[in-house]
Scaffold this motif. Structure first.
Motif, PDB file in Angstrom:
ATOM      1  N   ASP A   1       0.864  -1.191   0.000  1.00  0.00           N
ATOM      2  CA  ASP A   1       0.000   0.000   0.000  1.00  0.00           C
ATOM      3  C   ASP A   1       0.896   1.236   0.000  1.00  0.00           C
ATOM      4  O   ASP A   1       2.120   1.127   0.115  1.00  0.00           O
ATOM      5  CB  ASP A   1      -0.922  -0.010   1.219  1.00  0.00           C
ATOM      6  CG  ASP A   1      -2.210   0.785   0.950  1.00  0.00           C
ATOM      7  OD1 ASP A   1      -2.207   1.637   0.042  1.00  0.00           O
ATOM      8  OD2 ASP A   1      -3.209   0.538   1.647  1.00  0.00           O
ATOM      9  N   TYR A   2       0.253   2.397  -0.138  1.00  0.00           N
ATOM     10  CA  TYR A   2       1.012   3.645  -0.064  1.00  0.00           C
ATOM     11  C   TYR A   2       1.330   3.965   1.388  1.00  0.00           C
ATOM     12  O   TYR A   2       0.488   3.766   2.265  1.00  0.00           O
ATOM     13  CB  TYR A   2       0.170   4.796  -0.626  1.00  0.00           C
ATOM     14  CG  TYR A   2       0.167   4.894  -2.120  1.00  0.00           C
ATOM     15  CD1 TYR A   2       0.686   3.872  -2.913  1.00  0.00           C
ATOM     16  CD2 TYR A   2      -0.346   6.018  -2.755  1.00  0.00           C
ATOM     17  CE1 TYR A   2       0.670   3.961  -4.291  1.00  0.00           C
ATOM     18  CE2 TYR A   2      -0.370   6.124  -4.129  1.00  0.00           C
ATOM     19  CZ  TYR A   2       0.139   5.092  -4.892  1.00  0.00           C
ATOM     20  OH  TYR A   2       0.128   5.200  -6.253  1.00  0.00           O
TER      21      TYR A   2
ATOM     22  N   PHE B   1       3.560  -3.762   5.043  1.00  0.00           N
ATOM     23  CA  PHE B   1       3.430  -3.516   6.477  1.00  0.00           C
ATOM     24  C   PHE B   1       4.819  -3.669   7.098  1.00  0.00           C
ATOM     25  O   PHE B   1       5.568  -4.561   6.702  1.00  0.00           O
ATOM     26  CB  PHE B   1       2.453  -4.534   7.072  1.00  0.00           C
ATOM     27  CG  PHE B   1       2.155  -4.306   8.516  1.00  0.00           C
ATOM     28  CD1 PHE B   1       1.167  -3.411   8.886  1.00  0.00           C
ATOM     29  CD2 PHE B   1       2.869  -4.974   9.503  1.00  0.00           C
ATOM     30  CE1 PHE B   1       0.886  -3.193  10.228  1.00  0.00           C
ATOM     31  CE2 PHE B   1       2.593  -4.758  10.842  1.00  0.00           C
ATOM     32  CZ  PHE B   1       1.605  -3.867  11.207  1.00  0.00           C
TER      33      PHE B   1
ATOM     34  N   PRO C   1       4.069  -1.448  15.246  1.00  0.00           N
ATOM     35  CA  PRO C   1       3.534  -2.433  14.307  1.00  0.00           C
ATOM     36  C   PRO C   1       2.592  -3.431  15.001  1.00  0.00           C
ATOM     37  O   PRO C   1       1.551  -3.763  14.464  1.00  0.00           O
ATOM     38  CB  PRO C   1       4.782  -3.136  13.775  1.00  0.00           C
ATOM     39  CG  PRO C   1       5.861  -2.109  13.877  1.00  0.00           C
ATOM     40  CD  PRO C   1       5.526  -1.298  15.103  1.00  0.00           C
TER      41      PRO C   1
ATOM     42  N   MET D   1      -0.709  -1.828  15.542  1.00  0.00           N
ATOM     43  CA  MET D   1      -1.432  -1.653  14.278  1.00  0.00           C
ATOM     44  C   MET D   1      -2.000  -2.983  13.787  1.00  0.00           C
ATOM     45  O   MET D   1      -3.086  -3.038  13.228  1.00  0.00           O
ATOM     46  CB  MET D   1      -0.508  -1.034  13.226  1.00  0.00           C
ATOM     47  CG  MET D   1      -0.236   0.447  13.517  1.00  0.00           C
ATOM     48  SD  MET D   1       0.510   1.301  12.126  1.00  0.00           S
ATOM     49  CE  MET D   1       2.171   0.664  12.152  1.00  0.00           C
ATOM     50  N   ARG D   2      -1.242  -4.055  14.026  1.00  0.00           N
ATOM     51  CA  ARG D   2      -1.758  -5.378  13.673  1.00  0.00           C
ATOM     52  C   ARG D   2      -3.048  -5.697  14.431  1.00  0.00           C
ATOM     53  O   ARG D   2      -4.002  -6.228  13.881  1.00  0.00           O
ATOM     54  CB  ARG D   2      -0.723  -6.442  14.015  1.00  0.00           C
ATOM     55  CG  ARG D   2      -0.103  -7.054  12.804  1.00  0.00           C
ATOM     56  CD  ARG D   2       0.827  -8.184  13.180  1.00  0.00           C
ATOM     57  NE  ARG D   2       1.956  -8.206  12.270  1.00  0.00           N
ATOM     58  CZ  ARG D   2       1.865  -8.516  10.982  1.00  0.00           C
ATOM     59  NH1 ARG D   2       0.690  -8.844  10.460  1.00  0.00           N
ATOM     60  NH2 ARG D   2       2.919  -8.489  10.204  1.00  0.00           N
TER      61      ARG D   2
ATOM     62  N   PRO E   1      -6.736  -5.302   6.031  1.00  0.00           N
ATOM     63  CA  PRO E   1      -5.351  -5.747   5.852  1.00  0.00           C
ATOM     64  C   PRO E   1      -4.413  -4.850   6.672  1.00  0.00           C
ATOM     65  O   PRO E   1      -4.571  -3.622   6.659  1.00  0.00           O
ATOM     66  CB  PRO E   1      -5.089  -5.545   4.359  1.00  0.00           C
ATOM     67  CG  PRO E   1      -6.422  -5.346   3.733  1.00  0.00           C
ATOM     68  CD  PRO E   1      -7.340  -4.837   4.790  1.00  0.00           C
ATOM     69  N   PRO E   2      -3.444  -5.427   7.373  1.00  0.00           N
ATOM     70  CA  PRO E   2      -2.520  -4.619   8.177  1.00  0.00           C
ATOM     71  C   PRO E   2      -1.858  -3.506   7.358  1.00  0.00           C
ATOM     72  O   PRO E   2      -1.668  -2.397   7.857  1.00  0.00           O
ATOM     73  CB  PRO E   2      -1.473  -5.636   8.659  1.00  0.00           C
ATOM     74  CG  PRO E   2      -2.160  -6.961   8.595  1.00  0.00           C
ATOM     75  CD  PRO E   2      -3.188  -6.876   7.516  1.00  0.00           C
ATOM     76  N   ALA E   3      -1.544  -3.792   6.101  1.00  0.00           N
ATOM     77  CA  ALA E   3      -0.871  -2.771   5.291  1.00  0.00           C
ATOM     78  C   ALA E   3      -1.753  -1.536   5.131  1.00  0.00           C
ATOM     79  O   ALA E   3      -1.263  -0.406   5.119  1.00  0.00           O
ATOM     80  CB  ALA E   3      -0.499  -3.340   3.919  1.00  0.00           C
ATOM     81  N   GLU E   4      -3.050  -1.743   5.041  1.00  0.00           N
ATOM     82  CA  GLU E   4      -3.944  -0.609   4.855  1.00  0.00           C
ATOM     83  C   GLU E   4      -3.979   0.252   6.127  1.00  0.00           C
ATOM     84  O   GLU E   4      -3.978   1.479   6.065  1.00  0.00           O
ATOM     85  CB  GLU E   4      -5.348  -1.113   4.511  1.00  0.00           C
ATOM     86  CG  GLU E   4      -6.279   0.014   4.114  1.00  0.00           C
ATOM     87  CD  GLU E   4      -7.600  -0.496   3.545  1.00  0.00           C
ATOM     88  OE1 GLU E   4      -7.731  -1.704   3.287  1.00  0.00           O
ATOM     89  OE2 GLU E   4      -8.495   0.346   3.368  1.00  0.00           O
TER      90      GLU E   4
ATOM     91  N   ALA F   1      -1.572   0.475   8.385  1.00  0.00           N
ATOM     92  CA  ALA F   1      -0.295   1.173   8.514  1.00  0.00           C
ATOM     93  C   ALA F   1      -0.209   2.312   7.505  1.00  0.00           C
ATOM     94  O   ALA F   1       0.372   3.365   7.777  1.00  0.00           O
ATOM     95  CB  ALA F   1       0.857   0.185   8.306  1.00  0.00           C
ATOM     96  N   SER F   2      -0.785   2.090   6.342  1.00  0.00           N
ATOM     97  CA  SER F   2      -0.781   3.120   5.308  1.00  0.00           C
ATOM     98  C   SER F   2      -1.526   4.358   5.792  1.00  0.00           C
ATOM     99  O   SER F   2      -1.033   5.483   5.708  1.00  0.00           O
ATOM    100  CB  SER F   2      -1.437   2.544   4.045  1.00  0.00           C
ATOM    101  OG  SER F   2      -1.730   3.568   3.138  1.00  0.00           O
TER     102      SER F   2
ATOM    103  N   SER G   1       0.292   6.186   8.494  1.00  0.00           N
ATOM    104  CA  SER G   1       1.480   6.921   8.058  1.00  0.00           C
ATOM    105  C   SER G   1       1.115   8.188   7.301  1.00  0.00           C
ATOM    106  O   SER G   1       1.934   9.069   7.102  1.00  0.00           O
ATOM    107  CB  SER G   1       2.369   6.028   7.186  1.00  0.00           C
ATOM    108  OG  SER G   1       1.816   5.905   5.893  1.00  0.00           O
ATOM    109  N   PHE G   2      -0.138   8.289   6.870  1.00  0.00           N
ATOM    110  CA  PHE G   2      -0.553   9.460   6.102  1.00  0.00           C
ATOM    111  C   PHE G   2      -0.708  10.670   7.017  1.00  0.00           C
ATOM    112  O   PHE G   2      -0.420  11.792   6.640  1.00  0.00           O
ATOM    113  CB  PHE G   2      -1.878   9.161   5.406  1.00  0.00           C
ATOM    114  CG  PHE G   2      -2.324  10.241   4.465  1.00  0.00           C
ATOM    115  CD1 PHE G   2      -1.898  10.237   3.144  1.00  0.00           C
ATOM    116  CD2 PHE G   2      -3.168  11.261   4.893  1.00  0.00           C
ATOM    117  CE1 PHE G   2      -2.297  11.234   2.267  1.00  0.00           C
ATOM    118  CE2 PHE G   2      -3.567  12.263   4.016  1.00  0.00           C
ATOM    119  CZ  PHE G   2      -3.130  12.243   2.700  1.00  0.00           C
TER     120      PHE G   2
ATOM    121  N   ARG H   1       4.460   7.170  14.951  1.00  0.00           N
ATOM    122  CA  ARG H   1       4.927   5.841  14.593  1.00  0.00           C
ATOM    123  C   ARG H   1       6.280   5.538  15.233  1.00  0.00           C
ATOM    124  O   ARG H   1       6.951   4.585  14.912  1.00  0.00           O
ATOM    125  CB  ARG H   1       4.939   5.672  13.081  1.00  0.00           C
ATOM    126  CG  ARG H   1       3.512   5.388  12.589  1.00  0.00           C
ATOM    127  CD  ARG H   1       3.388   5.422  11.125  1.00  0.00           C
ATOM    128  NE  ARG H   1       3.856   6.699  10.603  1.00  0.00           N
ATOM    129  CZ  ARG H   1       4.648   6.800   9.556  1.00  0.00           C
ATOM    130  NH1 ARG H   1       5.067   5.729   8.937  1.00  0.00           N
ATOM    131  NH2 ARG H   1       5.029   7.990   9.142  1.00  0.00           N
TER     132      ARG H   1
END
Ligand code: SF4
Ligand code: SF4
Ligand code: FES
Ligand code: FES
Lengths: 844, 158
Positions: free
Chosen positions: A170-171, A183, B40, B43-44, B53-56, B58-59, B62-63, B69
């Protein structure tokens, strides 16, 4: 019919269906508009602005990739205004671009490079220090990321969202610091990761395996088919100086639609493995030593001839594999039948009679409900998994999973029927019972008899037998019957063994009840379907004709040989006969029964003479008297027939190393050596796969009229005749149990395993997990086993030492042990032909 | 890790929106309130409760600069250095804070009491120069005022 819309693009009149974007309308008449974020197979995004065009009566420039055509629109794609803006956007993209094209793997096939060359400025006005970001770091062992090259088109992220339904990228951050990443601390380990390399328009995502191995323009591109699983994904082999440098997806909407899984894309380094056998080997003084082809073939010929003379043709046999081409399989069975004079010919993993191919990929993709019975598409047919995930994610396709193990697709909540192994037939009869009892079946079916046959399987009783809750069963029945286009898919193991035929019958009943396509088998090998069509089975001639006198006579004439009339032995029987000393010699092509058959090891050791042709010294080849070096799928021409019955062409991309020969060539050479001495007529002096296909097309009815010319690059579906579809009785027989061995063994493939080719693919093999046995927490607690404990899994036959993985992914009362992970064959635990293998697990 | 209370609070937040996904920002606040920053692991946990999804997660985290963080001290001092505050001496305020605390921007004092960062306009231009400490605004800053604020904060129990 879609209404049509007529508009003007660059002074040309264009007519396209309503709803088309300006971009595609322009493309339809050959007008090129550059795009970066737009990608055909992803929803339009409109993020990069490179596709701006001028449209009369609209203020400002418009993005062609998101603007839908309207009647009488007037579009200009190359007006001074458009060109100026395009140039400005490119200049802007380059301000912070590292311009390391000379060392970028994408160089030569990079959209940004091409666009700048065509439309960009020749000079940059940006003289300040460029922005610096992370370069060349590993997102995973397979994917290298360069943040500076990324143009933030979001294709990779959107693909993971829309197709893989697994948003691992992701971004992160924002503004000029924006970057694509995983992640924190998490590798990009989706088995569909490699597709992002193909769709990244620049060199921001590149392949670890291909890294610096060629410049794109040096590559010769050879169309072929993936040789790892039954999907038969279309691929391009990129070759330079007789080395396979890269595999990428090739467009074929009827099969993989351009996508690949990471196994098919990256696991090809075995071809260059130093462990390849490159010369014939002959056992002398107990050891395999290099020999010439003459010496090896003469020895094979002489020994086989002696054994046939002394003990009769019944004492020899041939075992092939569903990993070889149709042509090689055809020649192999022809060789066994005409030269050795026996029907003792078979292959490992043969699909049971009555198994049917999958409906076409299009039908699978368009299904609104899918029943996956005893199959795991993620491990066994990944690109189909990709299609199913997309359908479930975007269209709400229901995925009903019948499996003692929780597979990834259970996450769509479809429901999950976690049955006890051995109770499949009861479960299927139970589904039929519910459908009939609730009157959910398709009208006009004559169901009276079936009602009678399944009357003893009401949900409560089925719950008792299978452990699937009655309510879950009812829900599954409802989901299936509510679907307009249900597709039933089963794993080959479900329909093998003593209950296999009953299972097939019960699946067929179910499909008929709900008006679905014939249930299809998720065949695991790249040519499972084809080798059966070629007659690589004791009871089948090419074209799956039964061995009757008429066919035998006709084929005998064509093959100019006296064909054996005696029935042949199948693989199980051949190995049993070998154990009993009745079968004395075996010829094995590309199969590894020593690892893959319960009694393979012991049986092969008993043989007087064993010949193996393969790429590597497998456990089986190590037992051989003669080993013949065979070519990989990239080193020979041929065809595979995939799990949907589609015949597809493999093109030779590489000259075989040293003295390696294609499988078919070896058979032809040996036949010639033997032919001269036993006097059979073999019209096969030279191995021409094309000529073999012509012969196949004459003798195997479904392949009639096929030729390499007609196959083209996309292949052709062949339909083998199915039986008549009618209801039949499927008897459930409760599996025998064994108090000393209380747990049912569930086995299955993992995508990344230690099978001979994958284990020799350098980078990929790092991803193979350690051998394990998965055990439910409830059972683990009773047995006082903790996660990662060293345990012994034993059956009445054998035992394995493994690590425990305690997880409720496996239902209680079962353990899951993956095949092909450890050095000991898992199948050795099983009695050949038993419905369920019972085991116990003890802590070491 | 996220406490059961925090998880329950997030579950509740999800119910407030037509699309439960929209609760992500408040959910991250709940997590940050509990842990001071979004590790992390945290966030998980948020991803799991949010079923994203964890990536979303964290994304999104981070914005927004308001999500930490990195671990921060008990008092997170955010000094506005945007235009109005700058015109009225924000840079000097930053320098003064740096020398008082003996840390650079982006750092935390060894006793973990203070973290100093600079931020964009906090919408309090009329009372510039200003800073925000945790959830409190301190306005019309002068050296003396800062001395007082820091002394007060240093005494407060963590
Ligand atoms: S990594 Fe490639 S595909 Fe992904 S956003 Fe960047 S340029 Fe686009
Ligand atoms: S899905 Fe199967 S055929 Fe397709 S690339 Fe993967 S292994 Fe090869
Ligand atoms: S291609 Fe149209 S905006 Fe990116
Ligand atoms: S500029 Fe500092 S609060 Fe607005």
């Amino acid at each position: 019919m879609e209404p049509l819309v007529t508009l003007t693009i660059d002074d040309r009149e264009v007519t396209v269906p309503a709803g088309t974007t300006v971009l595609n309308a322009a493309k339809s008449v050959g007008i090129e508009i550059p795009t970066l974020c737009y990608y055909e197979k992803l929803a339009p995004f409109g993020g990069c602005r490179i596709c701006l065009v001028e449209i009369e009566k609209m203020r400002g420039l418009q993005t062609a990739c998101t603007t839908v055509v309207r009647p009488d629109m007037v579009v200009r794609t190359a007006s001074p205004e458009v060109l100026k803006t395009r140039k400005a956007i490119l200049e802007f993209l380059l301000t912070n671009h590292p311009l390391d094209c000379p060392v970028c793997d994408k160089g030569g096939e990079c959209d940004l490079q091409d666009f700048v060359f065509k439309w960009g400025p020749t000079e940059s006005r940006y003289i300040e220090e460029k922005r610096h970001k992370r370069k060349a770091y590993a997102l995973s062992p397979l994917i290298v990321k360069d943040e500076e090259r990324c143009v933030l088109c979001r294709r990779c992220v959107r693909y993971l969202e829309e197709w893989a339904d697994d948003l691992q990228l992701d971004y992160f951050e924002r503004g000029r610091l924006t970057r694509v990443d995983t992640f924190p601390g998490q590798p990009f380990d989706s088995v569909f990761s490699g597709n992002t390399i193909d769709i990244c328009p620049v060199g921001a995502l590149t392949s670890r395996v291909f890294r610096f191995r060629a410049r794109s323009w040096e590559l010769e591109k050879v169309p072929s088919v993936c040789a790892y699983c039954g999907v038969g994904c279309n691929i391009t082999l990129d070759v330079k100086t007789n080395k396979l440098r890269r595999i990428s997806g090739r467009e074929n909407p009827a099969v993989n639609d351009g996508w690949l899984c990471d196994k098919g894309r990256f696991a090809h380094q075995y071809i260059d493995s130093p462990e390849r056998i490159t010369r014939p080997l002959v056992r002398k003084d107990g050891e395999l030593r290099p020999a010439s082809w003459d010496e090896a073939l003469n020895l094979v010929s002489q020994r086989l001839r002696e054994i046939v003379r002394e003990s009769g043709p019944r004492s020899v046999g041939g075992v092939g594999s569903a990993t070889v081409t149709n042509e090689a399989a055809y020649l192999f069975q022809k060789f066994v039948r005409t030269v050795l004079g026996t029907n003792n010919v078979d292959h490992l993993g043969r699909l049971p009679d009555g198994a049917r191919p999958l409906p076409s990929m299009t039908e699978v993709r368009e299904a609104d409900a899918i029943l996956l019975f005893g199959a795991d598409t993620l491990e066994e047919a990944p690109v189909i998994e990709l299609f199913i995930r997309r359908a479930a994610n975007l269209k709400g396709t229901k995925v009903i999973v019948a499996n003692p193990r929780r597979i990834n697709l259970t996450r769509y909540g479809g429901p999950w029927l976690a049955y006890r192994p051995g109770t499949e037939v009861a479960l299927l009869n139970g589904l039929a019972h519910v459908i009939l009892a609730e009157g959910l079946h398709k009208e006009g079916r004559r169901v009276a008899e079936l009602k009678e046959w399944v009357k003893d399987y009401p949900p409560d009783k089925v719950e008792e037998i299978t452990a699937v809750p009655a309510e879950t069963l009812r829900e599954a029945a409802r989901v299936l019957t509510e679907a307009q286009k249900a597709v039933l898919i089963y794993g080959p193991d479900t329909v093998r063994g003593p209950n296999g035929q009953a299972c097939l019958t019960a699946l067929n009943n179910l499909a008929l009840l709900i008006g679905a396509h014939e249930p299809g088998c998720l065949a695991q090998e790249p040519n499972s379907w084809g080798v059966l069509d070629m007659g690589l089975a004791p009871h089948l001639y090419p074209g799956r004709q039964r061995l009757d006198d008429k066919v035998r006579e006709r084929l005998g004439k064509r093959w100019k040989a006296q064909l054996p009339s005696e029935a042949g032995l199948g693989l199980d029987e051949m190995l049993k006969a070998a154990l009993d000393g009745e079968l004395e010699a075996l010829y094995i092509m590309a199969a590894n029964p020593a690892m893959d058959h319960p009694i393979g090891d012991e049986a092969l050791e008993k043989l007087k003479f064993l010949v193996v042709q393969d790429l590597f010294l497998t456990e089986t080849a190590q037992l051989a008297d003669v080993v013949l070096p065979a070519a990989s799928f990239a080193e020979a021409d041929g065809t595979f027939t995939n799990m949907a019955g589609r015949v597809q062409r493999l093109h030779q991309a590489l000259r075989p190393l040293a003295e390696v020969k294609p499988h078919g060539q070896i058979i032809v050479d040996l036949a010639r050596v033997m032919g001269q001495e036993i006097g059979a007529t073999m019209p096969l002096e030279h191995y021409s796969p094309q000529a073999v296909m012509e012969e196949i097309a004459r003798v195997a009815a479904p392949y009639e009229g096929l030729s390499y010319g007609s196959l083209g690059d996309d292949g052709i579906p062949v339909t083998t005749e199915g039986g008549t579809r009618r209801f039949a009785q499927a008897d459930f027989r409760p599996p025998a149990t064994d108090a000393a061995y209380p747990l049912a063994l569930v086995t299955g493939r993992l995508l990344y395993d230690r099978s001979p080719l994958f284990a020799r693919s350098e980078i990929m093999r790092q991803l193979v997990p350690e051998p394990f046995v998965e055990i439910n927490p409830a059972d683990a607690e009773t047995l006082r086993i903790a996660d990662q404990d060293a345990v012994t899994v034993s059956s009445a036959r054998d035992s394995l030492e493994l690590r425990a993985r305690v997880s409720d992914d496996i239902r209680p009362g079962c353990v899951f042990v993956p095949l092909h992970l450890n050095e000991m064959p898992v199948v050795a635990l099983s009695e050949a032909g038993a419905a369920v293998t019972w085991v116990k697990v003890t802590k070491r | 890790m996220l406490s059961e209370n925090a998880k329950a609070e997030i579950e509740q937040l999800k119910g407030k929106y037509p699309d439960p996904k929209s609760a992500l920002l408040p959910a991250l606040y709940v997590a940050q309130r509990e842990h001071g920053w979004l590790s992390p692991e945290v966030m998980r946990d948020v991803a799991e409760v949010m079923d994203l999804p964890p990536a979303e997660v964290a994304s999104v985290a981070s914005f927004y600069t308001m999500f930490n963080r990195q671990p921060v001290g008990e008092n997170l001092i955010q000094v506005c250095t945007n235009i109005s505050c700058s015109l009225l001496g924000a840079e000097h305020i930053v320098e003064y804070l740096k020398s008082k605390l003996g840390i650079d921007v982006g750092e935390t004092t060894p006793d973990n009491k203070f973290t100093l960062v600079t931020v964009e306009c906090l919408g309090s231009c009329g009372t510039a120069p200003m800073m925000q400490v945790n959830d409190t605004y301190y306005e019309n800053l002068t050296e003396e005022k800062i001395d007082r604020i820091l002394a007060e904060l240093a005494e407060r129990k963590g």
